[in-house]
Design an enzyme around this catalytic site. Sequence first.
Site, PDB file in Angstrom:
ATOM      1  N   HIS A 197     -36.800 -43.055  -5.770  1.00 42.85           N
ATOM      2  CA  HIS A 197     -37.023 -42.765  -7.193  1.00 42.85           C
ATOM      3  C   HIS A 197     -38.504 -42.509  -7.476  1.00 42.85           C
ATOM      4  CE1 HIS A 197     -38.908 -46.697  -7.780  1.00 42.85           C
ATOM      5  NE2 HIS A 197     -37.953 -47.167  -6.973  1.00 42.85           N
ATOM      6  N   GLU A 255     -31.932 -51.445  -4.378  1.00 41.32           N
ATOM      7  CA  GLU A 255     -33.096 -52.003  -3.704  1.00 41.32           C
ATOM      8  C   GLU A 255     -32.777 -53.422  -3.234  1.00 41.32           C
ATOM      9  OE1 GLU A 255     -35.366 -51.820  -1.838  1.00 41.32           O
ATOM     10  OE2 GLU A 255     -37.130 -51.082  -2.934  1.00 41.32           O
TER      11      GLU A 255
END
Length: 208
Positions: free
Chosen positions: A11, A83
């Site tokens: 990202h 994550e």
Amino acid sequence: MSRVELYFIRHGETEWNKEGRLQGWLNSELTENGRDQVKALQQELQHIKFNAVYSSPLQRAVETANILVGETARIKLDDRLREIHLGSWQGRKIADIWEEDYDRYFAYCNKPQCYKPDSGESFLQVSARMTDLLMDCSNKYKEGKILFITHAVAIRALLLNVLGLECDRIWNIEEIDGASVTKLVVENNQITVQYIGKIINNHNVIEI
């Protein structure tokens, strides 16, 4: 003969990245710079026709995916792309963690094989779920190009297995910056890494 190209995107930069705050499974919006990073990457990838698009369900990844793809209906959310869960560190500034939980954070950064989360995930747990996703997609798709929007530690954890590295090498893998691309190729059941952390800088492609 079969060949599948897998593009793993980190990202763009987030507000918490700028603040030096750990995110884990918590949400933080992209900065204007982060959006610009992703828009530059979108220009680089727009000529590629992706057969499928997968994203971590975390806000920063979904926002990145929406900019890259522009068709929300095409994006498949998968929890395995999240994550690393950082337990009690999530949402806290790194400087404070160094001060209050020095030994454990030192292990996280310098002796990852010794890192033990308080209520989150180990590096090997992340590696296992990312590898599970890779195997699923390798079995499902025998040709084409697949796009994944995920996170830096998640990509590093996957590469441990792909490159056959021990956990203590996770931070030795090349830098994975915001809106970078790590490309794997699965061909005849063999996985190779074409590049790690390919980034856009002033519209010039740099391979790290």
